[in-house]
Enzyme design. Structure first.
Site, PDB file in Angstrom:
ATOM      1  N   MET A  11     -31.890 -48.090  11.746  1.00 46.12           N
ATOM      2  CA  MET A  11     -33.265 -47.829  12.167  1.00 46.12           C
ATOM      3  C   MET A  11     -34.058 -49.114  12.112  1.00 46.12           C
ATOM      4  O   MET A  11     -33.788 -49.987  11.291  1.00 46.12           O
ATOM      5  CB  MET A  11     -33.914 -46.783  11.271  1.00 46.12           C
ATOM      6  N   CYS A  12     -35.051 -49.204  12.966  1.00 45.20           N
ATOM      7  CA  CYS A  12     -35.846 -50.419  13.011  1.00 45.20           C
ATOM      8  C   CYS A  12     -37.295 -50.093  13.326  1.00 45.20           C
ATOM      9  O   CYS A  12     -37.626 -49.000  13.775  1.00 45.20           O
ATOM     10  CB  CYS A  12     -35.306 -51.371  14.078  1.00 45.20           C
ATOM     11  N   GLY A  13     -38.140 -51.070  13.079  1.00 44.66           N
ATOM     12  CA  GLY A  13     -39.528 -50.977  13.488  1.00 44.66           C
ATOM     13  C   GLY A  13     -39.758 -51.876  14.683  1.00 44.66           C
ATOM     14  O   GLY A  13     -39.250 -53.007  14.744  1.00 44.66           O
TER      15      GLY A  13
ATOM     16  N   SER B 259     -38.279 -55.047  12.613  1.00 44.83           N
ATOM     17  CA  SER B 259     -37.748 -54.876  11.261  1.00 44.83           C
ATOM     18  C   SER B 259     -36.490 -54.029  11.331  1.00 44.83           C
ATOM     19  O   SER B 259     -36.311 -53.244  12.265  1.00 44.83           O
ATOM     20  CB  SER B 259     -38.781 -54.230  10.338  1.00 44.83           C
TER      21      SER B 259
END
Length: 525
Positions: free
Chosen positions: A1-3, A70
């Site tokens: 998962m990332c931002g 992120s």
């Protein structure tokens, strides 16, 4: 998962080419990018919180674009974002893909990059996006066409918002707080922004809306076969979501479940246990953390230990522990005192923006504290010890009510009205639930996965299950009792989290309704 955070600014003449990397543990409270806008800088801490393993800032002067990304690493090899694909594409990807071509040892972000690298003649970025299976959000910049693509998966399981300013600046972000004037992306829409013409096109979709069948089986002759098929696709949905968990740190290996004790989450836990028991664990039992949140509610006088969900979760956890002794099932009792609720309330209101009703808050704040995972384990003799969740992948039972008619308001609807309502529910779940929930849950540096919202589960549930099997979740209760031995749990009534956990109606304001707009000011700190 990332931002994900992207900013295109056609008039930014001060932007320089740069790539700044931030290692794990970097604090972003006062981070500012000197050549970026106040909106961009204000959003950075929200994006960084979603991906605690790595962050980076990339800027390319020639394209007038800045990317802040992120990473919460859940697949190997560890892959930094954003990704420069042969100086032709720039990719940000947040989510999990389950395409059959991706093996357990593959990274799904690199899979997309490879697809972009190897596009056949006549194929384009939109073809790549339409081929993806899973829960995701993305931005892709195509250097040759000068176009920016962004969007969410067809169901909308990852949050994403955008803003186009009067000066033709474009912002795209996983979460924004109340910074700027953002609107949530529609699930399944492929947004295309042409940086030459400054036009935004939102006419392409990665998937057509779902249609619920109006078939009726009055004699229930197909109930056994349909139950068998639903069990099979649900189990496969859970299996691929369990087997794709490869965290960067081994201590984050446990699987966590948002757990009220009801049928939806209990079915998920049972299926996870079935999948885990297929493997031989030489270093002890695999661990599942059941995260049950309950609030001190001054209006009712109830303490967390008194709430309906807490009592139900204890009973359901015992049932599951007895059924699966080879799995270490821990019930984590997350207690939220009223003063803690008041402390975090402004922050959660800001985090869930643009949602702003009393009901949204009561649901969002329950998920915020549950996913944070600070609670207690209770021993057989009643002794409680503090416990902090270790798992960074959370499973949720969201989607069962929308697919199988779990809401009380559906109980007495005639079949044709139920078809219309369930069609509306599943096609609007991206807006009604998912955007809000992903924003508040992911802020705790975790990822949530939704087995009921798997593409194949939805396809079977909407197209092949007769409508009269979807009253009070009849079909799911059949699966729970026949295949998972959850007879006692399968008879439990539906109870919304805000009422089961007592996060709704905290004060003695008798005129307050769930649809009322919040009066509190947002606190962005």
């Amino acid at each position: 998962m990332c931002g994900i955070l992207l900013h295109y600014c056609p008039n930014n003449n001060y932007l320089n080419d740069e790539l700044i990397e931030f290692p794990e543990g970097t604090e972003f409270g006062d981070t500012t990018c000197t050549n970026e806008s106040s909106i961009f800088n204000k959003i950075i801490p929200y994006i960084a919180a979603r991906g605690p393993n790595y962050s980076s800032l990339r800027a390319v002067k020639a394209y007038r674009i800045s990317w802040f990304s992120s990473v919460l690493s859940l697949r190997q090899p560890f892959t930094k974002q954003s990704i420069n694909v042969d100086d032709r594409y720039f990719l940000q990807f947040n989510g999990e893909l389950y395409n059959k071509e991706i093996s357990q040892g593959d990274n799904d972000s690199l899979y997309i990059a490879s697809m972009l690298q190897n596009l056949k003649e006549g194929m384009g970025v939109i073809d790549v996006i339409k081929s993806l299976e899973g829960e995701y959000a993305y931005t892709i910049y195509d250097v040759n066409s000068s176009k920016l693509y962004f969007g969410r998966d067809p169901i909308g399981r990852r949050s994403l918002s955008y803003s186009v300013t009067p000066d033709n600046e474009l912002y795209v972000a996983s979460v924004t707080g109340s910074a700027g004037s953002f609107q949530d992306c529609i699930g399944g829409v492929i947004y295309e922004y042409d940086t030459r013409t400054k036009l935004l096109n939102s006419n392409q979709r990665s998937h057509l809306p779902y249609e619920v069948t109006s078939e009726i089986d009055l004699n229930f002759t197909s109930l056994s076969e349909v139950s068998k098929n639903l069990y099979a696709v649900l189990r496969d949905s859970v299996k691929k979501r369990v087997e794709s968990i490869h965290p960067r740190h081994i201590e984050n290996s446990p699987i966590a479940v948002l757990f009220s004790g009801g049928i939806d989450c209990s079915v998920i836990v049972a299926l996870i246990c079935e999948v885990l028991q297929e493997n031989d664990y030489k270093c002890g039992k695999p661990v599942i953390e059941l995260l049950n949140v309950s609030f001190e509610n001054p209006r009712t006088g109830l303490f967390p230990s008194d709430t309906p969900d807490r009592k139900l979760s204890i009973n359901s956890a015992k049932t599951l522990q007895n059924l699966y002794p080879n799995v270490d099932i821990k019930l984590v009792e997350v207690d939220v005192p009223y003063d803690e609720y008041l402390k975090w309330k402004p922050f959660v209101i800001n985090l869930m923006y643009p949602k702003q009703t009393e009901m949204d808050l009561s649901i969002a704040i329950a998920f915020f504290f549950a996913s944070r995972g600070r609670g207690f384990l209770t021993s057989l003799n009643g002794e409680r010890t503090p416990y902090q969740r270790h798992g960074i992948v959370l499973f949720s039972g969201l989607g069962a009510d929308e697919l199988y008619g779990g809401y009380h308001k559906f109980a007495n609807k005639p079949p044709h009205e139920l078809v219309e309502e369930l069609t509306r529910q599943i096609n609007n779940i991206y807006d009604r639930n998912l955007n809000r929930d992903d924003k508040v849950i992911a802020h705790n540096g975790v990822e949530v996965r939704y087995p009921f919202l798997d593409e194949y589960v939805i396809k079977l549930s909407t197209a092949e299950i007769p409508i009269n099997f979807k009253v009070n979740k009849l079909i799911l209760r059949k699966v729970a009792s026949q295949y998972l031995k959850l007879d006692g749990i399968s008879s439990e009534p539906k109870r919304a989290i805000q009422f089961g956990a007592k996060s709704a109606k905290m004060t003695k304001d008798g005129n307050k309704h769930g649809t009322d707009l919040l009066k509190e000011n947002r606190n962005c700190s």
